[in-house]
Design a protein around this motif. Structure first.
Motif: not given
Length: 187
Positions: A4-13, A27-44
């Protein structure tokens, strides 16, 4: 299957196709623009309540670990140090964190290796900017044997002879940490 291509090569979520990391954004997990897109809970917001993988203790207080969006953002001195490891924080912030970092190798000359990926990470860092072919030539082994050591899972079994030749070429020795447990006379 291609990697999988990760940030910074990847430019889109990967999920919503919004811009990724624009203007220094997260950038979340090198692939996503938000915790929601990455399937993560909101940050503490309180480091004391964050998971252990995302915090460190400094001067008796919990603080968030430094967050990196990609491996290229990790300082060169840390990436080149064989005693340093990093990992994706999959349980909280989706960033890269530094795991172990012992910059002064004169004080800390022992590194624990618990699985093949730890060994591979150490060998890659010890190799530095040299090519596999150069190291294999000095060690007196075939370059494919070094590749098998640096990429766990690419061979059915590890060539221990090649491993010790490579360690010798790096002027490094393997060690084992033994538990010092008292056993009863009946066991």
């Amino acid at each position: 299957m291609a990697a999988e291509t990760h940030f910074p090569e990847r430019q889109r979520c990967k999920k919503c196709s919004k811009g990724l990391g624009a203007g220094g954004g997260p950038v979340f997990l090198g692939l996503f623009c938000s915790p929601r897109c990455a399937g993560l809970a909101e940050l503490h917001t309180d480091a004391a309540r964050a998971p252990r993988e995302c915090r460190t203790e400094r001067d008796g207080r919990w603080e968030f670990k430094r967050r990196y969006r990609s491996e290229s953002e990790i300082p060169d001195r840390l990436r080149a140090d064989p005693s340093t490891s990093w990992y994706w924080c999959t349980g909280h912030c989706g960033s890269l964190h530094i795991g172990h970092s012992r910059i002064d190798l004169t004080k800390e000359a022992f590194r624990m290796i618990q699985d093949p990926t730890d060994l591979a990470d150490l060998l890659i860092k010890l190799r530095g900017k040299a090519t596999r072919k150069q190291v294999a030539e000095v060690a007196g082994i075939r370059p494919i044997r070094l590749k098998e050591l640096e990429e766990p899972g690419t061979a059915e079994r590890v060539d221990l002879g090649a491993l010790f030749k490579v360690l010798s070429a790096y002027r490094t020795r393997a060690g084992v940490a033994l538990r010092n447990e008292r056993r009863s006379a009946t066991t």
